[in-house]
Design a protein around this motif. Structure first.
Motif, mmCIF file in Angstrom:
data_model
loop_
_atom_site.group_PDB
_atom_site.id
_atom_site.type_symbol
_atom_site.label_atom_id
_atom_site.label_comp_id
_atom_site.label_asym_id
_atom_site.label_seq_id
_atom_site.Cartn_x
_atom_site.Cartn_y
_atom_site.Cartn_z
ATOM 1 N N THR A 1 5.922 -62.065 -29.882
ATOM 2 C CA THR A 1 5.342 -60.734 -30.060
ATOM 3 C C THR A 1 3.951 -60.718 -29.449
ATOM 4 O OG1 THR A 1 6.575 -60.406 -32.116
ATOM 5 C CG2 THR A 1 4.693 -58.966 -31.731
ATOM 6 N N ALA A 2 3.732 -59.848 -28.471
ATOM 7 C CA ALA A 2 2.449 -59.763 -27.782
ATOM 8 C C ALA A 2 1.579 -58.698 -28.437
ATOM 9 C CB ALA A 2 2.664 -59.433 -26.306
ATOM 10 N N ARG A 3 0.339 -59.083 -28.764
ATOM 11 C CA ARG A 3 -0.612 -58.156 -29.381
ATOM 12 C C ARG A 3 -1.796 -57.948 -28.437
ATOM 13 N NH1 ARG A 3 0.115 -57.745 -34.984
ATOM 14 N NH2 ARG A 3 1.673 -59.188 -35.828
ATOM 15 N N TYR A 4 -2.065 -56.711 -28.105
ATOM 16 C CA TYR A 4 -3.195 -56.406 -27.219
ATOM 17 C C TYR A 4 -4.496 -56.582 -28.004
ATOM 18 C CZ TYR A 4 -6.042 -53.993 -23.735
ATOM 19 O OH TYR A 4 -6.986 -53.682 -22.784
ATOM 20 N N ALA A 5 -5.404 -57.414 -27.473
ATOM 21 C CA ALA A 5 -6.679 -57.716 -28.129
ATOM 22 C C ALA A 5 -6.472 -58.270 -29.536
ATOM 23 C CB ALA A 5 -7.580 -56.486 -28.175
ATOM 24 N N GLY A 6 -5.307 -58.838 -29.770
ATOM 25 C CA GLY A 6 -5.035 -59.469 -31.045
ATOM 26 C C GLY A 6 -4.697 -58.520 -32.173
ATOM 27 N N THR A 7 -4.572 -57.216 -31.906
ATOM 28 C CA THR A 7 -4.350 -56.268 -33.000
ATOM 29 C C THR A 7 -3.065 -55.489 -32.807
ATOM 30 O OG1 THR A 7 -5.738 -54.633 -31.857
ATOM 31 C CG2 THR A 7 -6.818 -56.057 -33.458
ATOM 32 N N PRO B 1 -4.283 -55.123 -17.829
ATOM 33 C CA PRO B 1 -5.357 -56.101 -18.011
ATOM 34 C C PRO B 1 -5.888 -56.111 -19.445
ATOM 35 C CG PRO B 1 -5.672 -54.894 -15.970
ATOM 36 C CD PRO B 1 -4.551 -54.216 -16.704
ATOM 37 N N GLY B 2 -6.258 -57.294 -19.908
ATOM 38 C CA GLY B 2 -6.805 -57.445 -21.247
ATOM 39 C C GLY B 2 -6.396 -58.765 -21.870
ATOM 40 N N LYS B 3 -6.857 -58.980 -23.096
ATOM 41 C CA LYS B 3 -6.546 -60.195 -23.837
ATOM 42 C C LYS B 3 -5.353 -59.956 -24.761
ATOM 43 C CE LYS B 3 -11.335 -61.874 -23.901
ATOM 44 N NZ LYS B 3 -12.493 -62.224 -24.755
#
Length: 425
Positions: A326-332, A364-366
């Protein structure tokens, strides 16, 4: 928080500190401890320690280091932070399970705590008997518990097993009954530490609704520790971020999640995960480590592939198991899920699962990635292993190739592509 400043806090914490002694601090017998004590007094080597090793007597770890906090009646307060930040230690101190090294905790109400599955339950007693025991501990009379009993049983979904000793309960049944007891008996403060992760999705929703009603309608105070940012958002009106035994943020939930993401984002190329002494009966496989392959760093372009290896231990033979990322953008915010090809395997000590992810669709992003091993059972997904924030990566650019409609309301429903899955012993 400003509207509460004229109220008296229901929980008041002043300069709270908790120090633990590290490592092995005693021998196996009183004789060994006595020998070690006198050897130290005389300046001689410890006769109970092998040459080249040292006992860690005197070395300490500050689990909490100066916490000041006021919590007011009716607040639902989330507490987040990486593992080891001090969240569970603070809840244990508030629950008076252990005592502080320094500082003071003032409580102005009764506490119902769920710090782990089955906290406060006697395994030899039945579910019904444990309800009575917990109510008595909270100072309730038998007649008061009787009034709540049917409501507790119905909510817990354990009616058929309520007169069975709880040692025979599954972990899911434990948490359902334990939560129902904590939520329905007469308490002013409800403390929850990650226990909802055990229950199924439908029960989690019911629990969140009950806790929300307890805080916002019944005026109870809720302290809730979780790594699930979605449930923090649903329940909490205030959020604390903890790091290294201190509170580094206290306030708005969304801002707290942003601070947590920045503090906890990791670019580890390789990690290992500690294993328990014994696995639950239902667990078929465990993740012992994860390693990013075929690259020197975790900054990627969206036209690249990201390959990782799961070090696993197959505890039981598996059929139709998948690795779910499960991918979370910016960890949230969850943006989507990668699901591997089906995995079949017999029992072995260790095996490696290599999974290659196609990043083409990502902007783009973490990103944080939660990793699960799951199998289909009777048409339902059953999770055998779940590692939150197992690894992270950053997309530096997508060269115009991102093809999602990045409407936040639609995040989490996208099935992302996996290009390859291989299993080797």
């Amino acid at each position: 928080m400003e509207q509460n400043m004229t109220q008296t806090p229901i929980i008041e914490i002043k300069n709270l500190k908790k120090r633990y002694r590290m490592g092995k601090i005693t021998g196996k017998t009183l004789k060994a401890d006595w020998q070690s004590f006198w050897a130290k007094r005389k300046g001689l080597p410890d006769p109970n320690v092998k040459i080249g090793q040292e006992r860690l007597i005197g070395q300490t770890f500050m689990a909490l280091n100066g916490i000041n906090l006021n919590v007011y009646p009716g607040e639902a307060v989330g507490i987040i932070g990486i593992n080891g930040a001090g969240k569970s230690t603070m809840l244990k101190l508030i629950s008076r399970i252990t005592a502080p090294t320094e500082g003071e905790i003032i409580l102005r109400g009764k506490i119902a705590s769920m710090l782990e599955v089955g906290t406060g339950f006697n395994p030899e007693l039945t579910g019904r008997e444990n309800v009575y025991m917990n109510g008595t501990i909270l100072g309730m009379k038998k007649a008061e518990i009787d009034e709540k009993m049917n409501e507790i049983i119905e909510f817990s979904e354990c009616r058929d097993f309520i007169d069975t000793p709880v040692k025979r309960y599954s972990s899911g049944m434990y948490v359902k009954l334990a939560f129902s007891v904590a939520a329905h008996l007469e308490s002013d403060i409800i403390i929850m530490d990650e226990v909802l992760a055990v229950g199924d999705v439908a029960f989690q929703k019911k629990c969140l609704a009950k806790m929300s009603a307890a805080a916002h309608e019944e005026g109870k105070t809720v302290l809730y520790v979780s790594h699930n940012m979605s449930t923090i958002r649903q329940l909490c009106t205030r959020c604390l971020v903890m790091k290294e035994g201190k509170i580094i943020y206290d306030g708005d939930v969304e801002e707290a999640i942003r601070v947590y993401s920045e503090e906890s984002f990791r670019f580890d190329m390789k990690r290992t995960f500690p294993q328990p002494d014994a696995y639950p009966r239902h667990q078929e496989a465990a993740i012992t480590g994860i390693e990013i392959l075929d690259r020197d760093n975790l900054t990627c372009s969206a036209d690249e592939k990201l390959k990782f290896r799961l070090n696993t231990k197959f505890i039981q033979p598996v059929e139709n198991m998948s690795c779910i990322v499960t991918a979370r953008y910016a960890g949230t915010n969850i943006v989507g899920t990668f699901m591997s090809e089906s995995i079949k395997h017999g029992i072995c000590e260790n095996a490696d699962i290599d999974v290659t992810l196609d990043l083409t669709s990502l902007v783009p992003g973490k990103y944080f990635c939660d990793v699960r091993l799951a199998a289909m059972r009777n048409g339902k997904i059953r999770y055998s292993e779940d590692i939150q924030a197992a690894f992270g990566f950053e997309i530096s650019d997508n060269q115009g190739k991102g093809n999602f409609n990045w409407d936040i309301g639609k995040w989490g429903y996208n099935l992302l592509p996996v290009t390859e899955t291989t299993v080797t012993d």
